[in-house]
Design a protein around this motif. Structure first.
Motif, PDB file in Angstrom:
ATOM      1  N   TYR A  39       8.636   4.938   6.748  1.00 48.32           N
ATOM      2  CA  TYR A  39       8.285   5.950   5.538  1.00 48.32           C
ATOM      3  C   TYR A  39       7.431   5.306   4.597  1.00 48.32           C
ATOM      4  O   TYR A  39       7.320   3.898   4.523  1.00 48.32           O
ATOM      5  N   ARG A  58      -0.662   1.359   4.062  1.00 49.70           N
ATOM      6  CA  ARG A  58       0.796   0.569   4.429  1.00 49.70           C
ATOM      7  C   ARG A  58       1.443   1.513   5.474  1.00 49.70           C
ATOM      8  O   ARG A  58       2.271   0.965   6.469  1.00 49.70           O
ATOM      9  N   LYS A 159       8.191  -0.507   5.668  1.00 46.20           N
ATOM     10  CA  LYS A 159       9.301   0.342   4.784  1.00 46.20           C
ATOM     11  C   LYS A 159      10.230   1.060   5.681  1.00 46.20           C
ATOM     12  O   LYS A 159       9.475   1.868   6.593  1.00 46.20           O
ATOM     13  N   GLU A 192      15.087  -8.434  -3.426  1.00 44.65           N
ATOM     14  CA  GLU A 192      14.842  -7.115  -3.951  1.00 44.65           C
ATOM     15  C   GLU A 192      15.979  -6.358  -4.146  1.00 44.65           C
ATOM     16  O   GLU A 192      17.157  -6.752  -3.787  1.00 44.65           O
ATOM     17  N   ASN A 197      10.880  -3.670  -6.178  1.00 48.30           N
ATOM     18  CA  ASN A 197      10.719  -5.124  -6.376  1.00 48.30           C
ATOM     19  C   ASN A 197      11.186  -5.590  -7.533  1.00 48.30           C
ATOM     20  O   ASN A 197      11.481  -4.842  -8.465  1.00 48.30           O
ATOM     21  N   LEU A 214       9.600  -5.733   0.379  1.00 48.68           N
ATOM     22  CA  LEU A 214       8.388  -4.928   0.549  1.00 48.68           C
ATOM     23  C   LEU A 214       7.417  -5.343  -0.282  1.00 48.68           C
ATOM     24  O   LEU A 214       7.550  -5.820  -1.299  1.00 48.68           O
ATOM     25  N   ARG A 219       4.166  -3.248  -7.133  1.00 47.51           N
ATOM     26  CA  ARG A 219       4.067  -4.949  -7.513  1.00 47.51           C
ATOM     27  C   ARG A 219       2.652  -5.374  -7.697  1.00 47.51           C
ATOM     28  O   ARG A 219       2.388  -5.945  -8.456  1.00 47.51           O
ATOM     29  N   ALA A 252      10.060  -2.993 -10.343  1.00 48.05           N
ATOM     30  CA  ALA A 252       9.010  -2.139 -10.270  1.00 48.05           C
ATOM     31  C   ALA A 252       8.914  -1.119  -8.732  1.00 48.05           C
ATOM     32  O   ALA A 252       9.299  -1.808  -7.809  1.00 48.05           O
ATOM     33  N   THR A 253       8.773   0.151  -8.907  1.00 46.10           N
ATOM     34  CA  THR A 253       8.649   0.745  -7.961  1.00 46.10           C
ATOM     35  C   THR A 253       7.768   2.134  -8.279  1.00 46.10           C
ATOM     36  O   THR A 253       7.734   2.497  -9.271  1.00 46.10           O
TER      37      THR A 253
HETATM   38  N1  PLP Z   1      11.504  -2.501  -2.108  1.00 46.65           N
HETATM   39  C1  PLP Z   1      12.053  -1.442  -1.636  1.00 46.65           C
HETATM   40  C2  PLP Z   1      13.347  -1.604  -0.570  1.00 46.65           C
HETATM   41  C3  PLP Z   1      11.638   0.054  -1.657  1.00 46.65           C
HETATM   42  O1  PLP Z   1      12.345   0.768  -1.111  1.00 46.65           O
HETATM   43  C4  PLP Z   1      10.628   0.258  -2.607  1.00 46.65           C
HETATM   44  C5  PLP Z   1      10.162   1.395  -2.888  1.00 46.65           C
HETATM   45  O2  PLP Z   1      10.866   2.589  -2.410  1.00 46.65           O
HETATM   46  C6  PLP Z   1       9.847  -0.970  -3.285  1.00 46.65           C
HETATM   47  C7  PLP Z   1      10.298  -2.077  -2.929  1.00 46.65           C
HETATM   48  C8  PLP Z   1       8.794  -0.478  -4.050  1.00 46.65           C
HETATM   49  O3  PLP Z   1       7.749  -0.281  -3.432  1.00 46.65           O
HETATM   50  P1  PLP Z   1       6.581   0.516  -4.220  1.00 46.65           P
HETATM   51  O4  PLP Z   1       6.099   0.005  -5.386  1.00 46.65           O
HETATM   52  O5  PLP Z   1       5.509   0.428  -3.033  1.00 46.65           O
HETATM   53  O6  PLP Z   1       7.138   1.894  -4.228  1.00 46.65           O
END
Ligand code: PLP
Length: 305
Positions: A39, A58, A159, A192, A197, A214, A219, A252-253
């Motif tokens: 996803y 991605r 993901k 993480e 992250n 991820l 990030r 960060a997300t």
């Molecule tokens: N790590 C995990 C396990 C995540 O599920 C997510 C986002 O849902 C992230 C990191 C952060 O990724 P992004 O900045 O692309 O949302």
């Protein structure tokens, strides 16, 4: 009550757009029984997607890695996301795209290749994985004892919904009275957290783990901002001991942006408030959003075929 049946969110399942509450899949879908799905999540801020192409890239890579091929091509997936948001009328939204293995076309088959893969997408009101009031005071972070699953077993750059380790970390954190958790791998390196992250600041340098994580789009945005602001930043191995000695920490997300941390376990950082570099990055991240950074306006419904 709004007259719009999609006001609580709009979803796309098996080729149909439905109100979010009506979106469902069969209990026999391998996406459910085996977490056999990939996803991605992109956000919409003030009517515009943020880094939509990066999220679609991605997602495409994740589908390829897991040999998932729903019938919709990239342009169709993009159009579905636009339509979900436009139907909902939401200006700020959490927008998910999921490719699920589906069910075998041949009854009883155990072969992934026999399954009918399908795309699910939805737009729902904005979500912060760390609530806004907690972000304000700085999150209280728990360093979990559960190790992150090895990268060689479950590729963290794809993901996925295989969240047992992250959920265990979250339960540990909540049992101990903390907001959320960060996991180390079995060798003791920081990875993480459940949905984000992690970054640390030490002596003016920003660091984020090089493993178990991820490759987050937020990030990437933070690393770009550091470069633009002249802040030294690096993707690097981080041991548990180095992390525990950080001057500042932030998460960060997509679902929340840059989210400062004020406590790590029993350790209170700074003056129990978000640190200055974390705040500078958080403020810049949102200011750049308002300026239209990496923005794709949501297509109006009337412009769609
Ligand atoms: N790590 C995990 C396990 C995540 O599920 C997510 C986002 O849902 C992230 C990191 C952060 O990724 P992004 O900045 O692309 O949302």
């Amino acid at each position: 009550m709004s007259a719009n049946p999609f006001a609580e969110g709009a979803a796309y399942v098996k080729g149909r757009f439905v109100p979010f509450a009506e979106a469902s899949i069969p209990v026999t879908d391998w996406g459910f029984t085996r977490s056999d799905a990939v996803y991605d999540v992109v956000h919409v801020f003030q009517g515009g997607f943020f880094r939509l192409d990066d999220h679609l890239d991605r997602f495409a890579r994740a589908m390829e890695r897991r040999r998932l091929a729903p019938p919709e091509d990239r342009a169709a997936i993009e159009a579905v996301l636009h339509r979900c948001v436009a139907l909902s009328g939401l200006q700020d939204a959490y927008v998910a795209m999921v490719a699920s293995r589906g069910k075998p076309k041949v009854a009883g088959s155990r072969r992934p290749a026999d399954c009918e893969n399908h795309l699910i997408a939805y737009a729902i009101p904005w979500i912060d994985v760390i609530p806004k009031d907690v972000q304000e005071r700085g999150a209280h972070l728990w360093l979990a004892s559960t190790p992150r699953v090895p990268d060689a077993s479950v590729d963290p750059t794809v993901k996925n919904y295989q969240w047992s380790d992250l959920t265990s970390g979250l339960m540990e954190a909540h049992d101990e009275g903390y907001d959320t958790a960060v996991l180390c791998d079995a060798a003791g390196y920081v990875t993480e957290g459940p949905g984000f992250n992690i970054f640390m600041v030490k002596d003016g340098r920003v660091l984020t783990p090089d493993r178990g994580s991820l490759q987050g789009i937020t990030r990437r945005s933070v690393l770009e901002l550091c470069e633009q602001l002249g802040i030294p930043a690096e993707v690097a191995p981080i041991t548990r001991a180095e992390f525990e000695d950080a001057d500042e920490i932030f998460a960060a997300t997509t679902a929340g942006g840059v989210m400062p941390v004020s406590r790590l376990g029993k350790r209170i950082m700074g003056n129990d408030r978000p640190g200055p570099l974390s705040l500078q990055l958080k403020d810049t991240y949102w200011r750049r959003h308002a300026e239209g950074w990496h923005r794709t306006p949501v297509r109006p419904l009337e412009d769609m075929a």
